[in-house]
Design a protein around this motif. Structure first.
Motif, short mmCIF file in Angstrom:
data_model
loop_
_atom_site.label_atom_id
_atom_site.label_comp_id
_atom_site.label_asym_id
_atom_site.label_seq_id
_atom_site.Cartn_x
_atom_site.Cartn_y
_atom_site.Cartn_z
N VAL A 81 0.84 -1.20 0.00
CA VAL A 81 0.00 0.00 0.00
C VAL A 81 0.87 1.25 0.00
CG1 VAL A 81 -1.77 1.30 1.23
CG2 VAL A 81 -1.91 -1.19 1.12
N SER A 82 1.88 1.29 0.87
CA SER A 82 2.78 2.45 0.90
C SER A 82 3.52 2.59 -0.43
CB SER A 82 3.79 2.31 2.04
OG SER A 82 3.17 2.32 3.29
N GLY A 83 3.92 1.44 -1.01
CA GLY A 83 4.63 1.49 -2.27
C GLY A 83 3.78 2.05 -3.39
N ILE A 84 2.53 1.62 -3.47
CA ILE A 84 1.64 2.13 -4.52
C ILE A 84 1.38 3.61 -4.33
CG2 ILE A 84 -0.74 2.02 -5.38
CD1 ILE A 84 -0.60 -1.02 -4.86
N LEU A 85 1.17 4.04 -3.08
CA LEU A 85 0.93 5.47 -2.81
C LEU A 85 2.18 6.30 -3.04
CD1 LEU A 85 -1.32 5.25 0.39
CD2 LEU A 85 -2.00 5.98 -1.91
N LEU A 86 3.36 5.65 -3.01
CA LEU A 86 4.60 6.34 -3.33
C LEU A 86 4.83 6.36 -4.84
CD1 LEU A 86 6.91 7.57 -1.57
CD2 LEU A 86 8.15 5.43 -1.96
N ALA A 87 4.45 5.26 -5.51
CA ALA A 87 4.68 5.16 -6.95
C ALA A 87 3.76 6.10 -7.73
CB ALA A 87 4.46 3.72 -7.41
N MET A 88 2.52 6.25 -7.29
CA MET A 88 1.55 7.05 -8.06
C MET A 88 2.01 8.49 -8.29
SD MET A 88 -2.05 5.65 -6.50
CE MET A 88 -2.99 7.00 -7.24
N PRO A 89 2.38 9.25 -7.25
CA PRO A 89 2.82 10.63 -7.52
C PRO A 89 4.12 10.70 -8.31
CG PRO A 89 3.12 10.09 -5.21
CD PRO A 89 2.33 8.98 -5.81
N ILE A 176 -0.28 10.10 5.46
CA ILE A 176 -1.20 9.69 6.53
C ILE A 176 -1.15 8.18 6.74
CG2 ILE A 176 -3.64 9.52 7.18
CD1 ILE A 176 -2.61 12.31 7.53
N TYR A 177 -1.19 7.42 5.65
CA TYR A 177 -1.21 5.96 5.77
C TYR A 177 0.05 5.44 6.45
CZ TYR A 177 -1.02 1.03 4.68
OH TYR A 177 -0.91 -0.33 4.80
N ARG A 178 1.22 5.95 6.05
CA ARG A 178 2.47 5.43 6.61
C ARG A 178 2.54 5.69 8.11
NH1 ARG A 178 4.32 7.70 1.89
NH2 ARG A 178 4.98 9.55 3.04
N THR A 179 2.02 6.81 8.57
CA THR A 179 2.00 7.08 10.00
C THR A 179 1.00 6.17 10.70
OG1 THR A 179 2.68 9.39 9.73
CG2 THR A 179 1.48 8.84 11.74
N TRP A 180 -0.16 6.03 10.11
CA TRP A 180 -1.25 5.26 10.71
C TRP A 180 -0.90 3.78 10.87
CZ3 TRP A 180 -5.44 2.65 7.54
CH2 TRP A 180 -6.42 2.08 8.37
N LEU A 196 9.93 0.52 -1.31
CA LEU A 196 10.39 0.81 -2.66
C LEU A 196 10.18 -0.40 -3.58
CD1 LEU A 196 13.66 2.86 -2.06
CD2 LEU A 196 11.51 3.67 -3.02
N ALA A 197 10.34 -1.61 -3.03
CA ALA A 197 10.03 -2.80 -3.82
C ALA A 197 8.54 -2.84 -4.15
CB ALA A 197 10.43 -4.06 -3.04
N GLY A 198 7.70 -2.46 -3.18
CA GLY A 198 6.26 -2.38 -3.43
C GLY A 198 5.93 -1.35 -4.49
N ALA A 199 6.66 -0.23 -4.48
CA ALA A 199 6.45 0.81 -5.49
C ALA A 199 6.82 0.30 -6.88
CB ALA A 199 7.27 2.05 -5.14
#
Length: 313
Positions: A81-89, A176-180, A196-199
């Protein structure tokens, strides 16, 4: 869960140092993306391989703490989830840089602090303050002025100019997600490597559909390999300190990296990449700076007020 900022001078100095470093590297990564695009390298594939390479470098860096590595359902969810939210922007910025320029993409990074705070209020992670809301509205007004100004000289670029304004929203959601969902007890370099692998995995389907069979172009010339290695190096340092800053200071403070990236990115684009400043840049920049100052002053007042409250006996 990541820590919130403390008042200790050492923590403040560390957070400020991380903030300046990460914001500057973020701007540099966009400049490298523009050089890669000028070299006609496949953009999403370039980003995906650079993130995968940085992930491997961070995994090697975390080897001394491999006894604390773990890969359970919670860690896999966090990484994906963090990777996808990092990859999108990042993908949005890499694709848009051809159409609106590195300077405009960099300027869009000035807004995540405002959007992050709004999301934190909606999720009841922070209380609503009208002075902070005023800062949010001023900053967003600057974004609208900037998008319309860029479109007026870009000839049909309004769609990209408005689309790039989604970038702050995806960045804020990631903050927000990474903190939560921050998992405890995991080495930071290892956690960063997994994200980063997830991204990279999140980018794989889009790269296969739009740039199928083009990965060889990344290794076809010394210049292409050089750009890829530079981007890998930038991502390795950038995201290691990005996660250090998130853990140290929390999501709203982290979002200020966008302001540093906006200033540095615009300066690099105008001074070194030959981009022209869009009309009404001063107006848009003034609104963004005013909104950010109002927001920060409101945060400072809130912190001062809380420290003056008498402690319960």
């Amino acid at each position: 869960m990541a820590n919130t900022p403390t008042g200790h001078k050492a923590d403040v100095a560390k957070a400020l140092g991380c903030l300046l470093l990460v914001g500057t590297l973020l701007a540099l990564s966009l400049s490298v993306a523009k050089f890669a695009d000028a070299a006609e390298l496949p953009r999403l594939t370039f980003l995906m391989v650079a993130m995968a390479g940085a992930s491997l470098a961070l995994l090697l860096l975390s080897l001394p703490k491999r006894a604390r590595w773990r890969l359970d359902r919670r860690i896999i969810e966090y990484a994906l989830v963090s990777g996808i939210l990092l990859a999108m922007p990042n993908a949005l910025g890499f694709l848009a840089v051809r159409h609106v320029g590195a300077g405009f993409v960099s300027l869009s990074f000035a807004f995540p602090i405002l959007v992050t705070w709004l999301l934190a209020v909606l999720l009841r992670m922070e209380s609503l303050r009208w002075d902070r809301l005023g800062g949010v509205l001023l900053g967003l007004a600057g974004g609208v002025v900037l998008a319309l100004s860029k479109a007026s000289v870009g000839g049909g670029q309004l769609g990209w100019s408005l689309l790039i304004l989604l970038l702050p929203l995806t960045l804020a959601m990631g903050n927000i997600y990474r903190t939560w969902r921050w998992p405890d007890g995991v080495p930071l370099a290892y956690l960063t490597a997994l994200v980063l692998a997830g991204a990279a995995l999140g980018l794989l389907p889009a790269a296969l559909v739009t740039e199928s069979g083009q990965i060889g172009a990344l290794f076809a010339s010394p210049a292409a390999v050089g750009l890829l290695l530079v981007e890998m190096g930038i991502f390795t340092v950038l995201y290691l300190f990005f996660f250090i800053l998130q853990r140290l200071a929390g999501p709203v403070y982290l979002s200020q990296i966008g302001i540093v990236a906006a200033v540095m990115g615009t300066a690099i684009a105008v001074l070194f990449l030959g981009e022209s400043a869009p009309p009404n840049l001063a107006v848009a920049g003034g609104l963004v700076i005013a909104g950010t100052l109002v927001f920060q002053y409101a945060a400072w007042r809130a912190a001062q007020s809380s420290t003056r409250q008498p402690k319960e006996s």
